[in-house]
Scaffold this motif. Structure first.
Motif, mmCIF file in Angstrom:
data_model
loop_
_atom_site.group_PDB
_atom_site.id
_atom_site.type_symbol
_atom_site.label_atom_id
_atom_site.label_comp_id
_atom_site.label_asym_id
_atom_site.label_seq_id
_atom_site.Cartn_x
_atom_site.Cartn_y
_atom_site.Cartn_z
ATOM 1 N N ALA A 1 -25.175 4.013 21.884
ATOM 2 C CA ALA A 1 -26.605 3.771 21.653
ATOM 3 C C ALA A 1 -26.759 3.082 20.302
ATOM 4 C CB ALA A 1 -27.379 5.080 21.683
ATOM 5 N N PRO A 2 -27.372 1.901 20.233
ATOM 6 C CA PRO A 2 -27.397 1.150 18.973
ATOM 7 C C PRO A 2 -28.440 1.589 17.963
ATOM 8 C CG PRO A 2 -28.425 -0.141 20.707
ATOM 9 C CD PRO A 2 -27.869 1.092 21.365
ATOM 10 N N PHE A 3 -29.438 2.392 18.375
ATOM 11 C CA PHE A 3 -30.445 2.861 17.422
ATOM 12 C C PHE A 3 -29.868 3.949 16.528
ATOM 13 C CE2 PHE A 3 -33.688 0.951 20.252
ATOM 14 C CZ PHE A 3 -34.513 0.374 19.304
ATOM 15 N N PHE A 4 -30.186 3.874 15.233
ATOM 16 C CA PHE A 4 -29.792 4.903 14.280
ATOM 17 C C PHE A 4 -30.867 5.987 14.243
ATOM 18 C CE2 PHE A 4 -26.652 2.883 11.077
ATOM 19 C CZ PHE A 4 -25.910 2.368 12.100
ATOM 20 N N PRO A 5 -30.546 7.203 13.887
ATOM 21 C CA PRO A 5 -29.249 7.728 13.472
ATOM 22 C C PRO A 5 -28.319 8.120 14.613
ATOM 23 C CG PRO A 5 -31.061 8.938 12.424
ATOM 24 C CD PRO A 5 -31.633 8.164 13.581
ATOM 25 N N ALA A 6 -28.684 7.865 15.862
ATOM 26 C CA ALA A 6 -27.926 8.384 17.003
ATOM 27 C C ALA A 6 -26.641 7.624 17.282
ATOM 28 C CB ALA A 6 -28.802 8.366 18.257
ATOM 29 N N ALA A 7 -26.462 6.443 16.702
ATOM 30 C CA ALA A 7 -25.350 5.560 17.070
ATOM 31 C C ALA A 7 -23.997 6.141 16.650
ATOM 32 C CB ALA A 7 -25.550 4.193 16.432
ATOM 33 N N ALA B 1 -33.060 21.739 25.941
ATOM 34 C CA ALA B 1 -33.243 22.172 27.330
ATOM 35 C C ALA B 1 -33.757 21.027 28.196
ATOM 36 C CB ALA B 1 -34.202 23.361 27.384
ATOM 37 N N LEU B 2 -34.711 20.263 27.675
ATOM 38 C CA LEU B 2 -35.202 19.097 28.417
ATOM 39 C C LEU B 2 -34.077 18.096 28.669
ATOM 40 C CD1 LEU B 2 -38.659 18.165 26.816
ATOM 41 C CD2 LEU B 2 -38.241 18.850 29.183
ATOM 42 N N ALA B 3 -33.302 17.812 27.637
ATOM 43 C CA ALA B 3 -32.245 16.821 27.757
ATOM 44 C C ALA B 3 -31.209 17.222 28.799
ATOM 45 C CB ALA B 3 -31.572 16.601 26.405
ATOM 46 N N MET B 4 -30.819 18.474 28.796
ATOM 47 C CA MET B 4 -29.765 18.918 29.698
ATOM 48 C C MET B 4 -30.272 19.110 31.124
ATOM 49 S SD MET B 4 -27.281 18.739 27.668
ATOM 50 C CE MET B 4 -25.932 19.525 28.532
ATOM 51 N N ARG B 5 -31.465 19.657 31.256
ATOM 52 C CA ARG B 5 -32.010 19.887 32.594
ATOM 53 C C ARG B 5 -32.319 18.569 33.294
ATOM 54 N NH1 ARG B 5 -32.165 21.932 37.372
ATOM 55 N NH2 ARG B 5 -34.218 22.388 38.225
ATOM 56 N N LEU B 6 -32.832 17.593 32.544
ATOM 57 C CA LEU B 6 -33.205 16.307 33.131
ATOM 58 C C LEU B 6 -32.092 15.274 33.016
ATOM 59 C CD1 LEU B 6 -36.871 16.043 31.788
ATOM 60 C CD2 LEU B 6 -36.081 16.890 34.012
ATOM 61 N N MET C 1 -26.219 18.955 19.361
ATOM 62 C CA MET C 1 -26.726 20.282 19.714
ATOM 63 C C MET C 1 -26.305 20.693 21.123
ATOM 64 S SD MET C 1 -30.676 20.124 18.362
ATOM 65 C CE MET C 1 -31.133 18.782 19.505
ATOM 66 N N ALA C 2 -26.157 19.687 21.989
ATOM 67 C CA ALA C 2 -25.865 19.964 23.396
ATOM 68 C C ALA C 2 -25.180 18.755 24.008
ATOM 69 C CB ALA C 2 -27.160 20.278 24.158
ATOM 70 N N ASP C 3 -24.191 19.018 24.860
ATOM 71 C CA ASP C 3 -23.559 17.949 25.621
ATOM 72 C C ASP C 3 -23.005 18.545 26.917
ATOM 73 O OD1 ASP C 3 -21.103 19.190 24.974
ATOM 74 O OD2 ASP C 3 -20.740 17.832 23.294
ATOM 75 N N ARG C 4 -22.518 17.704 27.794
ATOM 76 C CA ARG C 4 -22.069 18.180 29.102
ATOM 77 C C ARG C 4 -20.808 19.032 29.005
ATOM 78 N NH1 ARG C 4 -25.866 19.145 32.210
ATOM 79 N NH2 ARG C 4 -27.428 17.521 32.104
ATOM 80 N N LEU D 1 -28.871 15.649 18.050
ATOM 81 C CA LEU D 1 -28.646 14.966 19.323
ATOM 82 C C LEU D 1 -28.473 15.956 20.469
ATOM 83 C CD1 LEU D 1 -25.944 12.323 18.238
ATOM 84 C CD2 LEU D 1 -28.426 12.265 17.880
ATOM 85 N N ALA D 2 -29.091 15.633 21.594
ATOM 86 C CA ALA D 2 -28.911 16.409 22.816
ATOM 87 C C ALA D 2 -28.571 15.458 23.962
ATOM 88 C CB ALA D 2 -30.168 17.209 23.141
ATOM 89 N N ASN D 3 -27.368 15.591 24.482
ATOM 90 C CA ASN D 3 -26.940 14.799 25.644
ATOM 91 C C ASN D 3 -26.929 13.298 25.348
ATOM 92 O OD1 ASN D 3 -25.977 14.865 28.335
ATOM 93 N ND2 ASN D 3 -27.994 14.305 29.138
ATOM 94 N N VAL D 4 -26.599 12.922 24.121
ATOM 95 C CA VAL D 4 -26.575 11.513 23.717
ATOM 96 C C VAL D 4 -25.138 11.004 23.761
ATOM 97 C CG1 VAL D 4 -27.074 9.851 21.892
ATOM 98 C CG2 VAL D 4 -28.597 11.804 22.260
ATOM 99 N N LYS D 5 -24.911 9.994 24.572
ATOM 100 C CA LYS D 5 -23.573 9.429 24.699
ATOM 101 C C LYS D 5 -23.333 8.356 23.632
ATOM 102 C CE LYS D 5 -23.562 10.169 29.716
ATOM 103 N NZ LYS D 5 -23.518 9.527 31.052
ATOM 104 N N ALA D 6 -22.079 8.005 23.465
ATOM 105 C CA ALA D 6 -21.717 6.931 22.549
ATOM 106 C C ALA D 6 -22.295 5.604 23.043
ATOM 107 C CB ALA D 6 -20.197 6.832 22.431
#
Length: 405
Positions: free
Chosen positions: A159-165, A341-346, A114-117, A152-157
């Motif tokens: 991360a071992p937890f699913f579904p974000a991995a 918004a939380l993910a990107m601002r923080l 949804m959001a990344d740098r 996903l918001a601001n999640v980098k490659a």
């Protein structure tokens, strides 16, 4: 404490490279055996691929077929689950194929950025993720398919937890995800001061983290080690409940004031511990995977707004949140916008795994038959469709919080 997953990251190529997958399976068998010999129960072994848009070279309509092919191979290499990574903002069409791929498989996980740098917060991607959640809720009568999708918001490659991995390299690597909420329950399960409990938790996390890392850097050193996601993941009983840990810290019920501070203290304890960090590494609040969180949500003490508030200081965000079955994508999108918004601002990684339950309304009991779930009640979502200007195709950026250091 247990190891929730040993996650192997790779580019499996397309068509799938059988030798690369066999190599992954062989490594995971060795890793599981090694950690179990060291006294750690390993619940699952998993694969995480590069984003499917890149794996398929843009031919995203082949995703369902790829998911089926990969799923057929998993038992042959002794792997329980695999993730084909996220739909990407640069490929708007990639979001549309995910519901079909979820329906075509049982053990393959997916996500959507949804959001990344690079792109900022994409309103179009948020709307696409909300639509996936709504569509996936109808795949099975109980809405369970959304367990295999996260926004996903601001999640980098890495991360071992699913579904974000997901992976972002050609070179294989691995990482560890823990199930360690019991360490926090134990650390605060007495008449200790908060500082004493925090000290005990830091010491326990550090001891286990360094032991796990030592094995990774010696016995398993032929594959690059990305680190440990020491998020305090729960199991659905009170002895392994992060909600219970918060209440052991002196909060009468999680959801009442003081809970935010408790979540911050627990997350900061993991930050302080000396071990190789990756992923979220913080307070994890999956409503349906935690017996006390499920209980407080059923009572109405813990709300979606509370969970969103705690996302400001926690690890993962909104997880396994039961919603009314008739919740629309237009109602889900504003919640995803707030999370982004939380993910990107923080400048922190956050995810949303939301579970509309067909035929259920807010206040109705859930009845999932799943060993990692504690049943609760459908939570109320105070949301309405967005009006202009926050409802178009545009993206926008939020500058991250300025450091005082």
């Amino acid at each position: 404490m247990k190891i929730r997953s040993i996650t192997y990251f790779l580019n499996p190529q397309y068509p799938l490279d059988g030798k690369a997958l066999e190599k992954a399976g062989e490594f995971l068998v060795q890793a599981k055996s090694t950690y179990e010999a060291a006294g750690y129960e390993v619940q699952t072994t998993r694969l995480a691929a590069i984003p499917f848009t890149r794996l398929l070279h843009g031919k995203v309509n082949e995703l369902a077929r790829l998911a089926q092919q990969l799923e057929e191979l998993l038992p042959q290499i002794n792997v329980a689950y695999a993730s084909l990574g996220p739909a990407l903002i640069e490929f708007p069409e990639s979001y549309e194929v995910i519901p079909e791929a979820i329906a075509a498989s049982k053990n393959i996980f997916f996500s959507g950025v949804m959001a990344d740098r690079k792109n900022g917060i994409s309103l179009k991607a948020i709307q696409a993720c909300a639509k996936i959640i709504q569509q996936a809720s109808t795949i099975t009568p109980d809405g369970f398919a959304n367990l295999r999708f996260a926004a996903l918001a601001n999640v980098k490659a890495g991360a071992p937890f699913f579904p974000a991995a997901y992976h972002d390299k050609d070179e294989p690597a691995f990482a560890i995800a823990t199930e360690s909420a019991d360490l926090a329950v134990k650390a605060f399960n007495s008449k200790k001061t908060l500082d004493e409990g925090r000290g005990d938790l830091i010491a326990d996390v550090e001891r286990h983290g360094q032991a796990i890392a030592q094995i990774a850097s010696t016995v398993l050193s032929k594959i690059k080690f990305l680190g440990i996601d020491f998020s305090l993941a729960p199991f659905p009983d009170d002895a392994h409940s992060l909600g219970q840990a918060v209440e052991n810290m002196g909060i009468s019920k999680i959801g009442l004031h003081g809970s935010l501070a408790a979540a911050a203290i627990l997350t900061e304890a993991i930050d302080r511990a000396d071990f190789p960090h990756t992923g979220f590494s913080g307070f994890m609040q999956p409503i349906l995977e935690d017996s006390v969180l499920a209980k407080r949500a059923a009572e109405g003490t813990l709300t979606i707004k509370d969970a969103l508030l705690y996302s400001a200081v926690c690890g993962t965000g909104l997880d396994t949140v039961p919603l009314a079955g008739d919740t629309t994508a237009e109602q889900i999108a504003p919640l995803l916008l707030d999370l982004s918004a939380l993910a990107m601002r923080l400048d922190k990684p956050l995810t949303a795994r939301l579970m509309p339950v067909p035929g259920k309304q807010a206040g109705d009991s859930t009845n999932f038959d799943f060993g990692f779930f504690s049943n609760s009640k459908v939570m109320s979502l105070d949301s309405a469709p967005l009006n202009m200007p926050l409802s178009g195709d545009e993206s926008f950026s939020l500058k991250e919080k300025r450091s005082n250091v």
